[in-house]
Design an enzyme around this catalytic site. Structure first.
Site, PDB file in Angstrom:
ATOM      1  N   CYS A   8      16.003  -7.242   0.723  1.00  0.00           N
ATOM      2  CA  CYS A   8      16.083  -8.421   1.589  1.00  0.00           C
ATOM      3  C   CYS A   8      17.392  -9.172   1.372  1.00  0.00           C
ATOM      4  O   CYS A   8      17.744 -10.032   2.158  1.00  0.00           O
ATOM      5  CB  CYS A   8      14.912  -9.355   1.333  1.00  0.00           C
ATOM      6  SG  CYS A   8      15.008 -10.094  -0.296  1.00  0.00           S
ATOM      7  N   GLU A  59       0.825  -1.209   0.000  1.00  0.00           N
ATOM      8  CA  GLU A  59       0.000   0.000   0.000  1.00  0.00           C
ATOM      9  C   GLU A  59       0.863   1.264   0.000  1.00  0.00           C
ATOM     10  O   GLU A  59       0.358   2.374   0.079  1.00  0.00           O
ATOM     11  CB  GLU A  59      -0.972  -0.002   1.186  1.00  0.00           C
ATOM     12  CG  GLU A  59      -0.345   0.020   2.569  1.00  0.00           C
ATOM     13  CD  GLU A  59       0.011  -1.377   3.097  1.00  0.00           C
ATOM     14  OE1 GLU A  59       0.509  -2.207   2.310  1.00  0.00           O
ATOM     15  OE2 GLU A  59      -0.183  -1.613   4.305  1.00  0.00           O
TER      16      GLU A  59
HETATM   17  P1  NAD Z   1       5.586  -5.803   5.450  1.00  0.00           P
HETATM   18  O1  NAD Z   1       5.668  -7.138   6.091  1.00  0.00           O
HETATM   19  O2  NAD Z   1       5.290  -4.624   6.287  1.00  0.00           O
HETATM   20  O3  NAD Z   1       4.431  -5.807   4.322  1.00  0.00           O
HETATM   21  C1  NAD Z   1       4.353  -6.820   3.352  1.00  0.00           C
HETATM   22  C2  NAD Z   1       2.902  -7.009   2.944  1.00  0.00           C
HETATM   23  O4  NAD Z   1       2.163  -7.442   4.083  1.00  0.00           O
HETATM   24  C3  NAD Z   1       2.227  -5.731   2.434  1.00  0.00           C
HETATM   25  O5  NAD Z   1       1.473  -6.037   1.300  1.00  0.00           O
HETATM   26  C4  NAD Z   1       1.360  -5.305   3.613  1.00  0.00           C
HETATM   27  O6  NAD Z   1       0.168  -4.676   3.190  1.00  0.00           O
HETATM   28  C5  NAD Z   1       1.041  -6.600   4.311  1.00  0.00           C
HETATM   29  N1  NAD Z   1       0.883  -6.421   5.769  1.00  0.00           N
HETATM   30  C6  NAD Z   1       1.531  -5.518   6.555  1.00  0.00           C
HETATM   31  N2  NAD Z   1       1.154  -5.674   7.843  1.00  0.00           N
HETATM   32  C7  NAD Z   1       0.255  -6.681   7.869  1.00  0.00           C
HETATM   33  C8  NAD Z   1      -0.477  -7.320   8.925  1.00  0.00           C
HETATM   34  N3  NAD Z   1      -0.358  -6.926  10.188  1.00  0.00           N
HETATM   35  N4  NAD Z   1      -1.295  -8.329   8.593  1.00  0.00           N
HETATM   36  C9  NAD Z   1      -1.421  -8.746   7.314  1.00  0.00           C
HETATM   37  N5  NAD Z   1      -0.733  -8.187   6.283  1.00  0.00           N
HETATM   38  C10 NAD Z   1       0.094  -7.169   6.555  1.00  0.00           C
HETATM   39  O7  NAD Z   1       6.937  -5.605   4.610  1.00  0.00           O
HETATM   40  P2  NAD Z   1       7.453  -4.295   3.887  1.00  0.00           P
HETATM   41  O8  NAD Z   1       7.884  -3.292   4.890  1.00  0.00           O
HETATM   42  O9  NAD Z   1       6.509  -3.876   2.811  1.00  0.00           O
HETATM   43  O10 NAD Z   1       8.738  -4.889   3.125  1.00  0.00           O
HETATM   44  C11 NAD Z   1       9.987  -5.026   3.738  1.00  0.00           C
HETATM   45  C12 NAD Z   1      10.188  -6.405   4.295  1.00  0.00           C
HETATM   46  O11 NAD Z   1      10.060  -7.381   3.264  1.00  0.00           O
HETATM   47  C13 NAD Z   1      11.577  -6.630   4.860  1.00  0.00           C
HETATM   48  O12 NAD Z   1      11.470  -7.363   6.043  1.00  0.00           O
HETATM   49  C14 NAD Z   1      12.285  -7.444   3.789  1.00  0.00           C
HETATM   50  O13 NAD Z   1      13.356  -8.241   4.250  1.00  0.00           O
HETATM   51  C15 NAD Z   1      11.166  -8.272   3.297  1.00  0.00           C
HETATM   52  N6  NAD Z   1      11.435  -8.787   1.967  1.00  0.00           N
HETATM   53  C16 NAD Z   1      11.759 -10.102   1.861  1.00  0.00           C
HETATM   54  C17 NAD Z   1      12.056 -10.624   0.614  1.00  0.00           C
HETATM   55  C18 NAD Z   1      12.403 -12.071   0.467  1.00  0.00           C
HETATM   56  O14 NAD Z   1      12.426 -12.521  -0.650  1.00  0.00           O
HETATM   57  N7  NAD Z   1      12.662 -12.816   1.532  1.00  0.00           N
HETATM   58  C19 NAD Z   1      12.024  -9.802  -0.516  1.00  0.00           C
HETATM   59  C20 NAD Z   1      11.679  -8.466  -0.365  1.00  0.00           C
HETATM   60  C21 NAD Z   1      11.386  -7.968   0.891  1.00  0.00           C
END
Ligand code: NAD
Length: 499
Positions: free
Chosen positions: A281, A176
């Site tokens: 990541c 978002e």
């Molecule tokens: P995030 O976990 O905050 O959000 C990811 C998704 O989850 C979003 O679409 C968000 O809307 C949803 N979300 C957020 N809070 C939620 C909740 N309480 N309940 C249900 N859904 C929820 O992650 P971010 O800040 O957007 O991205 C960064 C993170 O992603 C870092 O931790 C990074 O390491 C990780 N990441 C991992 C990889 C991988 O391949 N392992 C790749 C890219 C990013």
């Protein structure tokens, strides 16, 4: 200011939601867009239309599906600069970095175009008397993807090209914070001729995610994001009977052995730690020099380079890294720098006071370097996801390996050395999913699969590559007997090759 729409039923549709999320330009802090967070009714419509459309799509000859994917590929290549702009405008990363992300996403599309080869199935003749057996992989139905902010085009492309080519309909819930790149790609997919509702996009936050997780018509969930949410998504999704792959956070270590080419190692570390402002990541956030002399040389080489990092908005062609995604994230990183000092680490380069003329309200933090970091410190333990590099000094390869094994995350790691024996031992022994030998960011190419170990990934399947063919399909095996002339009575023994 623009409003970002959902994409359902072959068109962009304005959500009627009263919950609106602001989208900012991270370089200026100005609100540039408004994102309505879809209502449950809107998500339900997207799912039901996808469910109906999938029936025909799943039976469409694979070569016809591939034609559409080839066209999508062509359109992506023709529009790559525009796609990169969509990414940078809301994410803040440099144009070159956004282009790099697009290229890696497009590679998955290229791989997905060859799905016919991957879905050929297997055949065995005469497994019993006049009995043949064959297996095929069939689509699951409607599947969904939930993606993070840091790769707004590439991470969704890890999912939907493979899922769609395997015969599924796909519902995407993008981050978002920067959702426009996905809508742009959706427009290209539509232009490529994808039937309506095979790819729908609904925007939202936790409420939308929960709706997808609990819905009985969603058969699988691909999630990429932070570890606490990945763990939650895995638990809730599997509880409702879904197949779930949930990739989480990371703390990636890079070992620098005394025999490493120091210049090569330092340059690699600069890009891997500070590219995309550390919001990757697979970023390296911990450098582990082996031996005090190696550590001293490393710090001496890094210090001026970090201080000289060119930081700016994505419109600045010379910028090497941009701002952080939000004001809150910037504050979080400054807090970690403060904590690092309180916990006793030695601050070598301080990014807290970085200011850019004309961009005073942007979410910029300068490159930061800590020396003498120890495993008990929060700057070591936590995923910070910013331009902060910690140096943990170790005296031997074995100690460095133990350090890596003590961390809860195990996404990526790297070693810099000229010694083949050490490199081989590292590759074989290290308990991490993706390993680089003199390669700092070992993100597997599209025809391998991506996936971390331990608390960096929940579920049994890697994402994209051969693993995702299995994830997005289920196996069916048929055992058949022709001709019908065989006359035999009831057989009460368990069927075997003799009868
Ligand atoms: P995030 O976990 O905050 O959000 C990811 C998704 O989850 C979003 O679409 C968000 O809307 C949803 N979300 C957020 N809070 C939620 C909740 N309480 N309940 C249900 N859904 C929820 O992650 P971010 O800040 O957007 O991205 C960064 C993170 O992603 C870092 O931790 C990074 O390491 C990780 N990441 C991992 C990889 C991988 O391949 N392992 C790749 C890219 C990013």
């Amino acid at each position: 200011m623009y409003i970002i729409n959902n994409a359902i039923d072959g068109k962009q549709v304005k959500s009627h939601s009263s919950r609106i999320n602001p989208i900012y330009n991270p370089a200026t802090g100005e609100q540039i867009a408004a994102l309505p967070l879809s209502t449950n009714e809107e998500i339900e419509t997207a799912i039901q239309l996808a469910k109906q459309a999938q029936i025909e799509w799943g039976q469409t000859p694979i070569a016809k599906r591939a034609r559409i994917m080839f066209k999508f590929l062509q359109l992506l290549n023709e529009n790559i600069d525009k796609l990169a702009n969509e990414i940078s405008r809301e994410h803040g990363k440099t144009h070159e970095d956004a282009l790099g992300e697009c290229v890696r996403g497009i590679e998955v599309v290229e791989y997905a175009c060859g799905m016919a080869q991957m879905l050929k199935g297997e055949f065995s003749q005469n497994v019993g008397p006049q009995i043949d057996s064959y297996s095929m992989r069939q689509p699951l139905g409607v599947v969904a993807g939930i993606t993070p902010f840091n790769f707004p085009a590439m991470v969704p492309m890890w999912m939907y090209p493979m899922a769609i080519m395997a015969g599924n309909a796909f519902i995407l819930k993008p981050s978002e914070r920067d959702p426009s790149a996905s809508i742009f790609a959706w427009e290209l997919m539509k232009k490529a001729g994808l039937p309506d509702n095979i790819f729908n996009i609904v925007h939202g936050d936790k409420s939308a995610v929960d709706y997808l997780l609990d819905h009985q018509d969603i058969k699988a969930i691909s999630f990429v994001g932070s570890t606490p949410i990945a763990e939650y998504v895995y638990a809730r999704g599997t509880k409702s009977g879904k197949r779930v792959q949930a990739l989480g956070g990371a703390k990636n270590h890079m070992i620098i052995m005394p025999d490493a080419d120091m210049e090569q190692a330092v340059n690699a570390l600069m890009g891997a730690a500070f590219g995309s402002a550390g919001e990757r990541c697979m970023a390296i956030s911990v450098a582990v020099p082996v031996g005090q002399e190696t550590a001293d040389k490393l710090i001496a080489a890094l210090k001026p380079k970090i201080a000289a990092l060119k930081i700016g908005p994505y419109t600045d062609e010379n910028a090497q890294m941009g701002p952080l995604i939000t004001k809150e994230h910037k504050e979080k990183i400054i807090n970690y720098i403060n904590k690092g000092i309180e916990e006793g680490a030695k601050l070598i380069v301080d990014g807290r006071d970085f200011r850019l003329q004309g961009y005073e309200n942007g979410y910029f933090v300068g490159g930061t370097l800590f020396d003498n970091v120890t495993p008990n410190m929060s700057i070591y333990r936590d995923e910070i996801f910013g331009p902060l590099l910690s140096v943990v000094r170790k005296n031997s390869f074995a100690e460095a390996l133990d350090l890596i094994h003590g961390h809860e995350y195990a996404n990526g790691t790297a070693i810099f050395t000229r010694d083949g024996d050490t490199a081989r031992s590292f590759a074989h022994q290290v308990e991490v999913g993706m390993v680089g030998i003199n390669v700092p960011i070992p993100v597997p190419v599209a025809y391998h699969s991506f996936g971390g170990w331990k608390r960096s990934s929940f579920g049994d399947y890697g994402i994209y590559g051969p693993e995702s063919v299995n994830f997005y399909t289920r196996l069916k095996t048929v055992t058949e007997r022709w001709p019908t002339g065989i006359k035999e009575g009831a057989i009460f023994t368990f069927p075997n090759m003799n009868k």
